[in-house]
Design a protein around this motif. Structure first.
Motif, PDB file in Angstrom:
ATOM      1  N   MET A   1      -7.869  -6.798   4.682  1.00 50.55           N
ATOM      2  CA  MET A   1      -7.391  -8.051   4.135  1.00 50.55           C
ATOM      3  C   MET A   1      -5.877  -8.110   4.379  1.00 50.55           C
ATOM      4  SD  MET A   1      -8.401 -10.780   2.301  1.00 50.55           S
ATOM      5  CE  MET A   1     -10.004 -10.246   1.798  1.00 50.55           C
ATOM      6  N   HIS A   2      -5.419  -9.265   4.804  1.00 55.15           N
ATOM      7  CA  HIS A   2      -4.005  -9.433   5.127  1.00 55.15           C
ATOM      8  C   HIS A   2      -3.145  -9.329   3.874  1.00 55.15           C
ATOM      9  CE1 HIS A   2      -0.312 -11.170   6.689  1.00 55.15           C
ATOM     10  NE2 HIS A   2      -0.771 -10.837   7.877  1.00 55.15           N
ATOM     11  N   GLY A   3      -1.996  -8.691   4.018  1.00 53.46           N
ATOM     12  CA  GLY A   3      -1.081  -8.482   2.898  1.00 53.46           C
ATOM     13  C   GLY A   3      -0.625  -9.764   2.220  1.00 53.46           C
ATOM     14  N   THR A   4      -0.584 -10.868   2.961  1.00 51.18           N
ATOM     15  CA  THR A   4      -0.203 -12.149   2.369  1.00 51.18           C
ATOM     16  C   THR A   4      -1.140 -12.512   1.218  1.00 51.18           C
ATOM     17  OG1 THR A   4       0.726 -12.921   4.454  1.00 51.18           O
ATOM     18  CG2 THR A   4       0.152 -14.601   2.846  1.00 51.18           C
ATOM     19  N   ILE A   5      -2.409 -12.192   1.363  1.00 53.62           N
ATOM     20  CA  ILE A   5      -3.377 -12.487   0.299  1.00 53.62           C
ATOM     21  C   ILE A   5      -3.012 -11.713  -0.967  1.00 53.62           C
ATOM     22  CG2 ILE A   5      -5.802 -12.306  -0.406  1.00 53.62           C
ATOM     23  CD1 ILE A   5      -5.257 -14.499   1.699  1.00 53.62           C
ATOM     24  N   PHE A   6      -2.598 -10.470  -0.818  1.00 53.85           N
ATOM     25  CA  PHE A   6      -2.210  -9.670  -1.982  1.00 53.85           C
ATOM     26  C   PHE A   6      -0.917 -10.197  -2.609  1.00 53.85           C
ATOM     27  CE2 PHE A   6      -5.012  -6.838   0.364  1.00 53.85           C
ATOM     28  CZ  PHE A   6      -5.847  -6.405  -0.652  1.00 53.85           C
ATOM     29  N   THR A   7       0.015 -10.621  -1.767  1.00 55.85           N
ATOM     30  CA  THR A   7       1.262 -11.197  -2.273  1.00 55.85           C
ATOM     31  C   THR A   7       0.970 -12.455  -3.091  1.00 55.85           C
ATOM     32  OG1 THR A   7       2.471 -10.334  -0.364  1.00 55.85           O
ATOM     33  CG2 THR A   7       3.506 -12.139  -1.576  1.00 55.85           C
ATOM     34  N   LEU A   8       0.076 -13.295  -2.577  1.00 59.83           N
ATOM     35  CA  LEU A   8      -0.290 -14.512  -3.297  1.00 59.83           C
ATOM     36  C   LEU A   8      -1.116 -14.207  -4.537  1.00 59.83           C
ATOM     37  CD1 LEU A   8      -1.032 -16.804  -0.227  1.00 59.83           C
ATOM     38  CD2 LEU A   8       0.936 -16.937  -1.788  1.00 59.83           C
ATOM     39  N   LEU A   9      -1.936 -13.157  -4.485  1.00 57.27           N
ATOM     40  CA  LEU A   9      -2.686 -12.759  -5.673  1.00 57.27           C
ATOM     41  C   LEU A   9      -1.733 -12.322  -6.780  1.00 57.27           C
ATOM     42  CD1 LEU A   9      -5.383 -12.218  -7.104  1.00 57.27           C
ATOM     43  CD2 LEU A   9      -5.348  -9.917  -6.095  1.00 57.27           C
ATOM     44  N   LYS A  10      -0.723 -11.573  -6.407  1.00 59.44           N
ATOM     45  CA  LYS A  10       0.282 -11.151  -7.396  1.00 59.44           C
ATOM     46  C   LYS A  10       0.924 -12.374  -8.047  1.00 59.44           C
ATOM     47  CE  LYS A  10       4.742  -8.821  -7.803  1.00 59.44           C
ATOM     48  NZ  LYS A  10       5.802  -8.079  -7.083  1.00 59.44           N
ATOM     49  N   ARG A  11       1.327 -13.330  -7.228  1.00 55.03           N
ATOM     50  CA  ARG A  11       1.965 -14.538  -7.773  1.00 55.03           C
ATOM     51  C   ARG A  11       0.988 -15.324  -8.646  1.00 55.03           C
ATOM     52  NH1 ARG A  11       4.270 -18.211  -3.495  1.00 55.03           N
ATOM     53  NH2 ARG A  11       2.443 -19.462  -3.825  1.00 55.03           N
ATOM     54  N   ALA A  29      -6.685  -0.577 -11.411  1.00 53.78           N
ATOM     55  CA  ALA A  29      -7.320  -0.466 -10.096  1.00 53.78           C
ATOM     56  C   ALA A  29      -6.822   0.769  -9.329  1.00 53.78           C
ATOM     57  CB  ALA A  29      -7.056  -1.728  -9.283  1.00 53.78           C
ATOM     58  N   ASP A  30      -5.994   1.580  -9.972  1.00 51.85           N
ATOM     59  CA  ASP A  30      -5.401   2.771  -9.340  1.00 51.85           C
ATOM     60  C   ASP A  30      -4.621   2.428  -8.079  1.00 51.85           C
ATOM     61  OD1 ASP A  30      -6.317   4.640 -11.247  1.00 51.85           O
ATOM     62  OD2 ASP A  30      -8.279   4.740 -10.252  1.00 51.85           O
ATOM     63  N   LEU A  31      -3.840   1.358  -8.161  1.00 51.63           N
ATOM     64  CA  LEU A  31      -2.970   0.922  -7.059  1.00 51.63           C
ATOM     65  C   LEU A  31      -1.554   0.784  -7.600  1.00 51.63           C
ATOM     66  CD1 LEU A  31      -5.321  -1.857  -5.631  1.00 51.63           C
ATOM     67  CD2 LEU A  31      -4.883   0.378  -4.599  1.00 51.63           C
ATOM     68  N   THR A  32      -0.582   0.653  -6.704  1.00 53.23           N
ATOM     69  CA  THR A  32       0.791   0.419  -7.127  1.00 53.23           C
ATOM     70  C   THR A  32       1.324  -0.802  -6.386  1.00 53.23           C
ATOM     71  OG1 THR A  32       1.836   1.729  -5.387  1.00 53.23           O
ATOM     72  CG2 THR A  32       1.172   2.914  -7.395  1.00 53.23           C
ATOM     73  N   ASP A  37       2.413  -5.158   1.318  1.00 57.63           N
ATOM     74  CA  ASP A  37       3.498  -5.793   2.061  1.00 57.63           C
ATOM     75  C   ASP A  37       2.843  -6.939   2.831  1.00 57.63           C
ATOM     76  OD1 ASP A  37       4.888  -6.318   4.642  1.00 57.63           O
ATOM     77  OD2 ASP A  37       6.295  -4.844   3.884  1.00 57.63           O
ATOM     78  N   HIS A  38       3.459  -8.094   2.830  1.00 54.95           N
ATOM     79  CA  HIS A  38       2.829  -9.264   3.445  1.00 54.95           C
ATOM     80  C   HIS A  38       2.674  -9.166   4.961  1.00 54.95           C
ATOM     81  CE1 HIS A  38       7.046 -10.344   4.123  1.00 54.95           C
ATOM     82  NE2 HIS A  38       6.604 -11.142   5.060  1.00 54.95           N
TER      83      HIS A  38
END
Length: 180
Positions: A1-11, A29-32, A37-38
């Protein structure tokens, strides 16, 4: 999954809840935060874990969360790919051309980018079917994006979105039609 999706999920989590909820979600979720990175592509498992933990924390189903997040993504996606959009397009036109414009661009940007394959069949000027194909089984995200696209084009009240097969499958048919 592209990092942009994670950046937008955070927002999304920070705007719908707060920053501490995002931190708690990562911990559960045992992540940091440093994991995303997008500019990079990450294992789909990271998103599954985040959404699973969010479902536990909110009491909503993973599909409900995917739909809400999908709707939220649309303004950013439309901004990122605005050069590919035609001003005369409506919701149905944009959906009909997603695979040949935006998804094509996403795949060209990085070989690791693998958006779902969308086979769109225009039935009439007011109706189409989207056949979503993806091993990720995230068609609820696609349903949310379709609803967000209708809102983007100010057609949310006149566009009906209906999955016609199980939303948990690798192949899901979504019916989209203008009702007025």
């Amino acid at each position: 999954m592209h990092g942009t999706i994670f950046t937008l999920l955070k927002r999304y989590v920070q705007t719908q809840y707060d920053h501490s909820t995002w931190i708690q979600l990562l911990e559960n979720a045992d992540l940091t935060a440093a994991d995303f990175d997008h500019k990079h592509v990450y294992p789909d498992e990271h998103l599954y874990r985040l959404v699973g933990e969010a479902a536990t924390m909110t009491g909503l189903s993973a599909d409900e969360l995917h739909e809400k997040f999908g709707e939220y993504l649309v303004p950013d996606l439309m901004y990122m790919y605005q050069k590919l959009l035609r001003p005369e397009w409506t919701t149905l036109d944009m959906l009909e051309h997603t695979e040949s414009t935006m998804h094509k661009q996403v795949r060209q940007e990085n070989a690791g980018n693998t958006p779902p394959v969308l086979h769109v069949t225009r039935i009439s000027p007011d109706e189409l079917f989207i056949d979503y194909v993806s091993a990720r089984r995230m068609s609820a995200l696609a349903v949310g994006i379709v609803r967000g696209v209708a809102r983007y084009y100010d057609e949310a009240e006149s566009i009906e979105v209906e999955p016609t097969t199980s939303e948990n499958g690798e192949q899901v048919r979504i019916r989209v039609r203008r009702i007025r």
